[in-house]
Design a protein around this motif. Structure first.
Motif, PDB file in Angstrom:
ATOM      1  N   VAL A   1       5.687 -11.116  -3.015  1.00  0.00           N
ATOM      2  CA  VAL A   1       5.773 -11.639  -1.649  1.00  0.00           C
ATOM      3  C   VAL A   1       7.160 -12.220  -1.413  1.00  0.00           C
ATOM      4  O   VAL A   1       7.773 -12.013  -0.370  1.00  0.00           O
TER       5      VAL A   1
ATOM      6  N   PRO B   1      -5.541  -8.968   5.339  1.00  0.00           N
ATOM      7  CA  PRO B   1      -5.603  -9.668   6.630  1.00  0.00           C
ATOM      8  C   PRO B   1      -6.997 -10.175   6.985  1.00  0.00           C
ATOM      9  O   PRO B   1      -7.246 -10.526   8.113  1.00  0.00           O
TER      10      PRO B   1
ATOM     11  N   ARG C   1      -0.883  -8.202   2.204  1.00  0.00           N
ATOM     12  CA  ARG C   1      -0.829  -9.609   2.604  1.00  0.00           C
ATOM     13  C   ARG C   1       0.516  -9.966   3.223  1.00  0.00           C
ATOM     14  O   ARG C   1       0.603 -10.717   4.189  1.00  0.00           O
ATOM     15  N   ALA C   2       1.585  -9.407   2.635  1.00  0.00           N
ATOM     16  CA  ALA C   2       2.919  -9.782   3.117  1.00  0.00           C
ATOM     17  C   ALA C   2       3.253  -9.095   4.433  1.00  0.00           C
ATOM     18  O   ALA C   2       4.223  -9.457   5.079  1.00  0.00           O
ATOM     19  N   THR C   3       2.469  -8.109   4.830  1.00  0.00           N
ATOM     20  CA  THR C   3       2.865  -7.310   5.983  1.00  0.00           C
ATOM     21  C   THR C   3       2.077  -7.615   7.247  1.00  0.00           C
ATOM     22  O   THR C   3       2.646  -7.678   8.332  1.00  0.00           O
ATOM     23  N   PHE C   4       0.766  -7.811   7.118  1.00  0.00           N
ATOM     24  CA  PHE C   4      -0.058  -7.852   8.323  1.00  0.00           C
ATOM     25  C   PHE C   4      -0.350  -9.266   8.796  1.00  0.00           C
ATOM     26  O   PHE C   4      -0.511 -10.174   7.990  1.00  0.00           O
ATOM     27  N   PRO C   5      -0.481  -9.418  10.125  1.00  0.00           N
ATOM     28  CA  PRO C   5      -1.031 -10.682  10.648  1.00  0.00           C
ATOM     29  C   PRO C   5      -2.523 -10.754  10.337  1.00  0.00           C
ATOM     30  O   PRO C   5      -3.116  -9.772   9.906  1.00  0.00           O
ATOM     31  N   ARG C   6      -3.109 -11.901  10.612  1.00  0.00           N
ATOM     32  CA  ARG C   6      -4.508 -12.108  10.276  1.00  0.00           C
ATOM     33  C   ARG C   6      -5.426 -11.645  11.403  1.00  0.00           C
ATOM     34  O   ARG C   6      -5.115 -11.823  12.582  1.00  0.00           O
ATOM     35  N   TYR C   7      -6.536 -11.047  11.031  1.00  0.00           N
ATOM     36  CA  TYR C   7      -7.543 -10.666  12.010  1.00  0.00           C
ATOM     37  C   TYR C   7      -8.161 -11.901  12.628  1.00  0.00           C
ATOM     38  O   TYR C   7      -8.202 -12.962  12.005  1.00  0.00           O
ATOM     39  N   ARG C   8      -8.676 -11.711  13.849  1.00  0.00           N
ATOM     40  CA  ARG C   8      -9.443 -12.783  14.444  1.00  0.00           C
ATOM     41  C   ARG C   8     -10.903 -12.495  14.144  1.00  0.00           C
ATOM     42  O   ARG C   8     -11.286 -11.361  13.891  1.00  0.00           O
TER      43      ARG C   8
END
Lengths: 364, 342
Positions: free
Chosen positions: B37, B219, B305-312
């Motif tokens: 990361v 994510p 993990r290092a690439t995507f934003p988090r899901y809602r």
């Protein structure tokens, strides 16, 4: 899963409240019913403190208001003080100021981009945004030795002149920014998760935005064309050619796009300023002890976060009798509840991030 | 070989190994995650303790070991204490059923590279990994605090939802291999000459997405989303109990990666084993191939993990109920039909 409304205390120690903001949330499961910001944890009594300082001594303290964009605070106060004292600033000084504050706007937006992306969970963007911001901060360091609390604008002008070598380095940094932005946009713009988290989230329409007194990029994302640099030009902004990016939907995504486009416009303005930098003095002659005739003045500028205003009242001595600051973050925070109501708890952090608040400015 | 060695020493050694192996992998994984990361983000990451910082996780664990163990007065003591143990225990226990390779013949003695062989090993592993959810629920509930509670609630809904596509895709593998024994599944892939991941790409993709969600990783890391829920269900934990949650999460990732490799990428088989020209690949021990494949999937975790934003939360649930479950049902029906016709 029916469980009744609970009160959730977000902050003052919470990873995404950007400092020491406390939000009292009423949530039903994950749906936000009410948001009540509680502020004052960072109150330092700035406005009262200024009454005991001379006009020039106030300037470095304005650095500590919106510490992400300290030069803009300097400019806001200094312009008001100059207006009150009737000081005529040389044209070269005004242009150098524009170079500095537009670089500051750029740095502020880059920091915001990182914070907001981190709130939504894209943690790498935080580092990318900050690394790009570092290159701009290096310029400030070279200009006057400081990176965060810069104190780079003085009453009457600027502390130092800029030379051709500095201009070359500024241009080099400006050339590098679009690449950083391109990388970040490639990660986020069309990312499905990012769009799910931002498009249609935290909407505020133009009428509501105006009613809440929203200013700055957040207001323009709702489609209201109101930028102090165009509406009430100050400090030679009328001599520059730039556009005011507007959004349509007033959601988090539009606020994101508007700020990114503002970065491009800032780059454009700085380039113009460096190209046509007029000859002359970089500072007006200002008496060591500045005594101002009795009177009062209110002056607003377009800070990175919104409309920043300073009201100064003079009683004829070397110290202001009263200084009042209209801080954009404070006023923009009002609309948080309107944007968050009915959205999910996860969206609160995204919306708060998209408003771009700084607690130093809210609590003063 | 004396009975003493065969009946006492070797089983004892295996028991030590089944605890050591996941722990070593966890240490490597924590280090890998932090370094990778960091590199993706243009930082350096931990690089001081040991070679390239490899001992950093050990140092962190030591630090946590000496930390004060704090339990809030309002917390439920029994559940609060048992939660991290449950999570850690179920992750480690599952490793008993994970084979590391074909049995090794030493003279007349056959050394099996697993502790417990079971014809339904796959089911037991899935069951044990579901037990760890109880630890999360207990931890979140017993903390008697709002953020952990919300984290635990999210975790329950998320893990229960994602177990459906996970189970359905595991079934397709069991269908094709006609076995739920992990060693047998790998052998079938060898005799079929093709790894199931290439035979059933849909199954693999659904399994992998569900597995990332099942392990609460980005994510899909909503139960412990630090920007929303501070630290989610383990917010109130400190010291070694926190370390247990932390290590269990990584152990779970290692477990899931092992499963992906065993089910879809031929376990310890070398790549393109059927091709004559590549026969020299057999010279590399199977265990090495196995580790390399596991490391690849662990790397994938970090990369995502290092690439995507988090899901809602709502889109996370929509994803599983509207896309993954129908898709895995269709996939299951199609594979069942093909298997029936062939």
């Amino acid at each position: 899963m029916a469980f009744k409304e609970i009160d959730l205390n977000m902050g003052p120690q919470h990873p995404s409240t950007h400092g020491v903001l406390r939000l009292k949330l009423a949530v039903d499961n994950e749906v936000v019913l009410r948001v009540e910001p509680v502020i004052g944890y960072l109150h330092r009594g700035m406005e009262k403190l200024w009454e005991s300082l001379t006009y020039t001594q106030v300037v470095p303290l304005t650095d500590r208001l919106d510490y992400i964009a300290s030069l803009s605070n300097n400019l806001g106060y200094v312009l008001a003080a100059e207006k009150l004292a009737g000081i005529d600033v040389p044209r070269r000084a005004r242009w150098i100021r524009i170079v500095l504050v537009e670089l500051q706007r750029l740095a502020s937006h880059l920091a915001w981009l990182g914070f907001m992306a981190n709130d939504i969970g894209a943690m790498s963007v935080l580092l990318y945004g900050f690394e790009a911001r570092e290159t701009v901060l290096d310029l400030f360091e070279e200009y006057c030795g400081a990176r965060l609390t810069i104190h780079g604008i003085r009453i009457g002008g600027v502390p130092r002149d800029i030379d051709a070598a500095f201009a070359v380095r500024v241009r080099k940094v400006l050339d590098g920014i679009p690449k950083w932005l391109g990388d970040i946009r490639a990660l986020l713009d069309e990312n499905r998760i990012w769009k799910q988290r931002t498009v249609g989230v935290g909407r505020i329409d133009a009428a509501d935005a105006v009613a809440y007194g929203l200013t700055g990029p957040s207001l323009r994302a709702s489609g209201v064309d109101w930028d102090m640099r165009k509406a009430l030009p100050y400090s030679s902004y009328d001599e520059f050619d730039f556009e005011v990016p507007l959004g349509r939907n007033g959601d988090v995504y539009d606020r994101y796009l508007v700020r990114l486009e503002e970065i491009n416009q800032s780059i454009r303005i700085v380039r113009q300023a460096l190209d046509g930098l007029p000859e002359g003095e970089f500072s007006a002659k200002v008496p060591r002890v500045l005594k101002v005739a009795p009177g009062e003045v209110f002056h607003t500028i377009e800070a990175p976060k919104g409309v920043l205003g300073f009201y100064i009242k003079s009683n004829g001595t070397d110290k202001p009798e009263r200084v009042k600051m209209k801080s954009p973050s404070f006023i923009n925070l009002q609309s948080l509840e309107h944007m968050c109501k009915g959205n999910l708890f996860s969206d609160v952090v995204g919306i708060l991030g998209s408003l771009d608040i700084v607690l130093g400015e809210i609590d003063k | 070989m004396t009975p003493f060695v065969a009946d006492v020493l070797i089983p004892a050694g295996k028991i030590v190994a089944v605890i050591l192996y996941p722990m070593v992998m966890v240490v490597v994984m924590i280090w890998l995650e932090r370094r990778v990361v960091a590199l993706i983000q243009g930082r350096l990451g931990p690089n001081r303790v040991g070679f390239q910082g490899i001992a950093q996780p050990v140092a962190d664990a030591l630090k946590l070991f000496f930390k004060e163990d704090i339990r809030q007065r309002q917390a439920d003591a029994f559940l609060f204490n048992i939660a991290p143990i449950l999570v850690m225990f179920s992750s480690l226990l599952a490793f008993c059923f994970v084979p590391l390779g074909e049995p090794i013949r030493i003279g007349t003695y056959t050394l099996t590279l697993w502790i417990a062989e079971s014809p339904v090993g796959l089911l037991i592993i899935l069951g044990l990994s579901s037990v760890s959810v109880f630890g999360v629920i207990f931890g979140g509930w017993a903390s008697n605090s709002k953020y952990p509670l919300m984290g635990a609630l999210r975790s329950v809904v998320q893990v229960l939802s994602y177990e459906i596509p996970l189970g359905l895709t595991v079934l397709t593998v069991a269908f094709v291999a006609r076995s739920m024994d992990l060693v047998e599944i790998v052998r079938r892939q060898e005799s079929a000459g093709v790894w199931y991941g290439f035979l059933m790409p849909v199954s693999f993709v659904v399994f992998w997405i569900s597995a990332v969600a099942e392990t609460n990783r980005a994510p899909f890391d909503l139960p412990e989303a630090e920007s929303e829920l501070v630290a989610g269900y383990h917010t109130e934990y400190s010291g070694m109990k926190f370390a247990f949650f932390y290590m269990a999460e990584y152990a779970h990732m290692v477990l899931v990666s092992s499963l992906v490799v065993l089910l879809f990428f031929g376990g310890w088989l070398p790549p393109l084993g059927g091709v004559k020209a590549l026969a020299f690949l057999h010279a590399v021990p199977g265990f090495v191939w196995y580790l390399v494949k596991i490391m690849f999937f662990l790397y994938l975790y970090v990369w995502i993990r290092a690439t995507f934003p988090r899901y809602r939360f709502d889109s996370l649930i929509r994803l599983v109920w509207k896309w993954l479950i129908p898709l895995s049902l269709l996939n299951f029906l199609a594979i069942a039909l093909v298997r029936f016709l062939l």
